[in-house]
Design an enzyme around this catalytic site. Structure first.
Site, mmCIF file in Angstrom:
data_model
loop_
_atom_site.group_PDB
_atom_site.id
_atom_site.type_symbol
_atom_site.label_atom_id
_atom_site.label_comp_id
_atom_site.label_asym_id
_atom_site.label_seq_id
_atom_site.Cartn_x
_atom_site.Cartn_y
_atom_site.Cartn_z
ATOM 1 N N ASN A 1 0.874 -1.164 0.000
ATOM 2 C CA ASN A 1 0.000 0.000 0.000
ATOM 3 C C ASN A 1 0.917 1.222 0.000
ATOM 4 O O ASN A 1 1.544 1.542 1.011
ATOM 5 C CB ASN A 1 -0.917 0.017 1.226
ATOM 6 C CG ASN A 1 -1.815 1.244 1.271
ATOM 7 O OD1 ASN A 1 -1.409 2.349 0.926
ATOM 8 N ND2 ASN A 1 -3.042 1.066 1.725
ATOM 9 N N GLU B 1 -3.827 1.570 -3.005
ATOM 10 C CA GLU B 1 -3.947 2.997 -2.730
ATOM 11 C C GLU B 1 -2.965 3.800 -3.585
ATOM 12 O O GLU B 1 -2.228 4.655 -3.093
ATOM 13 C CB GLU B 1 -3.751 3.296 -1.233
ATOM 14 C CG GLU B 1 -4.491 4.537 -0.794
ATOM 15 C CD GLU B 1 -4.508 4.773 0.704
ATOM 16 O OE1 GLU B 1 -5.038 5.823 1.105
ATOM 17 O OE2 GLU B 1 -4.004 3.929 1.468
ATOM 18 N N TYR C 1 -7.599 -3.747 -2.290
ATOM 19 C CA TYR C 1 -7.616 -2.706 -1.268
ATOM 20 C C TYR C 1 -9.010 -2.698 -0.650
ATOM 21 O O TYR C 1 -9.952 -2.138 -1.193
ATOM 22 C CB TYR C 1 -7.273 -1.350 -1.892
ATOM 23 C CG TYR C 1 -7.272 -0.186 -0.927
ATOM 24 C CD1 TYR C 1 -6.778 -0.324 0.373
ATOM 25 C CD2 TYR C 1 -7.746 1.061 -1.328
ATOM 26 C CE1 TYR C 1 -6.768 0.752 1.246
ATOM 27 C CE2 TYR C 1 -7.730 2.140 -0.456
ATOM 28 C CZ TYR C 1 -7.242 1.979 0.829
ATOM 29 O OH TYR C 1 -7.239 3.044 1.694
ATOM 30 N N ASP D 1 -4.055 -4.642 1.246
ATOM 31 C CA ASP D 1 -4.409 -4.011 2.515
ATOM 32 C C ASP D 1 -5.857 -4.395 2.838
ATOM 33 O O ASP D 1 -6.791 -3.943 2.182
ATOM 34 C CB ASP D 1 -4.258 -2.493 2.366
ATOM 35 C CG ASP D 1 -4.694 -1.728 3.611
ATOM 36 O OD1 ASP D 1 -5.052 -2.377 4.614
ATOM 37 O OD2 ASP D 1 -4.690 -0.485 3.563
ATOM 38 N N ASN E 1 -7.285 -3.763 5.755
ATOM 39 C CA ASN E 1 -7.822 -2.842 6.760
ATOM 40 C C ASN E 1 -8.427 -3.590 7.940
ATOM 41 O O ASN E 1 -9.504 -3.245 8.440
ATOM 42 C CB ASN E 1 -8.857 -1.905 6.126
ATOM 43 C CG ASN E 1 -8.211 -0.631 5.601
ATOM 44 O OD1 ASN E 1 -7.456 0.021 6.313
ATOM 45 N ND2 ASN E 1 -8.489 -0.298 4.360
ATOM 46 N N ASP F 1 2.871 4.995 4.817
ATOM 47 C CA ASP F 1 2.567 4.600 6.192
ATOM 48 C C ASP F 1 2.423 3.086 6.326
ATOM 49 O O ASP F 1 2.303 2.558 7.429
ATOM 50 C CB ASP F 1 1.309 5.310 6.706
ATOM 51 C CG ASP F 1 0.138 5.237 5.736
ATOM 52 O OD1 ASP F 1 0.277 4.617 4.658
ATOM 53 O OD2 ASP F 1 -0.923 5.810 6.056
ATOM 54 N N HIS F 2 2.435 2.383 5.196
ATOM 55 C CA HIS F 2 2.530 0.922 5.171
ATOM 56 C C HIS F 2 3.925 0.535 4.679
ATOM 57 O O HIS F 2 4.607 1.332 4.037
ATOM 58 C CB HIS F 2 1.512 0.319 4.202
ATOM 59 C CG HIS F 2 0.083 0.457 4.623
ATOM 60 N ND1 HIS F 2 -0.685 -0.614 5.024
ATOM 61 C CD2 HIS F 2 -0.724 1.548 4.680
ATOM 62 C CE1 HIS F 2 -1.917 -0.186 5.316
ATOM 63 N NE2 HIS F 2 -1.962 1.124 5.115
#
EC number: 3.1.-.-
Length: 447
Positions: free
Chosen positions: A193, A224, A300, A340, A342, A437-438
């Site tokens: 991601n 993303e 995603y 991802d 989530n 951030d991943h």
């Protein structure tokens, strides 16, 4: 340092030991600062002098390493730290009761750090010291092992609010498996991601070419990407050499949002976009590539969002639809599902489980949906199968220094059909790769 030790040290230095502990510490700090400032230009000569020489006028001080840090909490200015840097090797010892312990270099590093923060900048010397100190740190087996851990690699330190017995921190340097032998056919897949591909490619210090060279992957799945369809062609022009096959899904409803891709040096047999359902396919969340022995999906999964506003959609519509889609694919070939999701599935997968019970990504509803729609339907969480007691994160929020403190979540997965689970040679995390951030995750599958 106890009050008695403080008073003894002050008496030895000729300072009246009066007042409470805080006042005693302050007096000792002032004395040390004067001693350091006085080292001045004679520091190199002093380094060569015998510490026990009668001609040496400086006093040395006995203190524990931890107590040294306690004594430098009031660093006042950057200029003062500069003097500390000049004389750091000349700080002598204060003799107490016949015993001496060196004033550790940590004292200098701590003063540097606090003063630099006060002045809004960090010196290169501080950074250098931080990286050299960490080699002496260790983590023990079952919460630390016997290998040295560099604190510039925070993922190697067990960070969890409620660690269980036997849990250990993920360390790719020691836990990644060597690639199969040359006569074993395999495929290596990475998933990441990127939280905005254009921004990542412009990031100073990031090199897609270096990542490809380092990992030598066959296929790269992205999530993303935040691309619009008009951006895809220009992005294709900057693809890594040797990876000419690329397939992109973009959001049509919200520009610069979501988006997935598969980039491969192996030409797939076929490619599909979305789940084949208009209700789910407007945000560019799924790309499916068919290879000889498996289907590969870059996915995603929707975030449940602020106030869990999309939670119901997520667990009653999206997850079941994705599950049904991959089960249909599985009728003809094994499936590799990555991206991802989530969702931090278990408490081991999130730094602070108790504080996030109603946070998107760790609600009981999302975790149950993950189990019901994927694990219970014959898909295997490859990283957890390989590392049942390992705390390894793939996402760290940008706030509060989460990545530096390894306060993360494991949101990114490689799920595979049970039929090929035993062919997974390695399932790993690349926490040292920054730019998002991943971090990327990887899978090595024997064919």
């Amino acid at each position: 340092m106890t009050i008695q030790q403080l008073r003894t040290a002050l008496r030895t230095a000729g300072i009246p030991p009066k007042g409470l502990k805080r006042k005693l510490v302050s007096a000792l700090q002032s004395y040390l600062a004067k001693e350091i400032d006085g080292a001045g230009e004679s520091s190199l000569l002093a380094d060569k002098q015998d510490p026990s020489s009668n001609s040496d006028k400086r006093i040395s001080m006995m203190m524990e390493t931890k107590s040294v840090e306690d004594q430098v909490q009031d660093a006042n200015s950057f200029s003062k730290v500069s003097k500390v840097q000049q004389s750091r090797r000349t700080v002598k010892q204060l003799q107490i009761k016949g015993k001496t312990v060196d004033v550790n270099a940590k004292m200098v590093a701590t003063e540097q750090k606090k003063s630099a923060c006060a002045s809004g900048r960090m010196t290169s010397l501080t950074k250098k010291k931080a990286s050299s100190d960490v080699d002496s740190k260790y983590v023990s087996a079952k919460n630390r092992d016997t290998l040295p851990v560099n604190l510039s690699e925070p993922w190697t330190i067990l960070a969890h609010k409620k660690p269980q017995k036997g849990w250990i921190a993920y360390n790719p340097r020691t836990m990644r498996r060597s690639l199969p032998t040359e006569n074993t056919k395999f495929v290596k897949i990475l998933s990441w991601n990127v939280n905005g591909l254009r921004a990542l490619l412009k990031l100073e210090g990031f090199s897609a070419m270096e990542l490809a060279k380092q990992e030598n992957f066959d296929v790269l799945c992205l999530q993303e990407t935040k691309l619009q369809e008009k951006d895809v062609e220009s992005i294709k022009q900057s693809l890594i050499e040797g990876y000419e096959n690329s397939f992109w899904a973009c959001s049509n409803t919200r520009l610069g949002y979501s988006g997935t891709a598969i980039i491969s040096r192996i030409k797939p047999l076929s490619v599909r976009y979305g789940l084949g359902m208009s209700d789910h396919d407007s945000e560019g969340r799924v790309v499916t590539a068919e290879f000889d022995s498996f289907y590969l999906l870059s996915v995603y999964v929707p975030n449940s969002g602020d106030g869990l506003r999309r939670l119901t959609y997520r667990i009653t519509e999206w997850d079941p639809s994705l599950s049904n889609y991959i089960k249909e694919l599985e009728k003809s070939k094994a499936v590799i599902l990555t991206g991802d999701f989530n969702c931090a599935h278990e408490e081991i997968d999130i730094y602070n489980p108790a504080g996030n019970r109603r946070s998107a990504g760790f609600t009981i509803e999302e975790r149950q949906s993950f189990s019901t729609n994927f694990l219970s339907r014959g898909f295997v969480d490859t990283f957890r199968k390989q590392n049942p007691d390992v705390v390894g994160y793939t996402y760290w929020g940008y706030r509060h220094g989460a990545r530096k403190g390894n306060k993360g979540w494991r949101l990114d997965y490689f799920l595979v059909s049970d039929a090929i689970a035993d062919d997974v040679h390695d399932s790993f995390i690349l926490p040292d790769v920054i730019g998002s951030d991943h971090c990327p995750i990887g899978l090595v599958l024997k064919l």
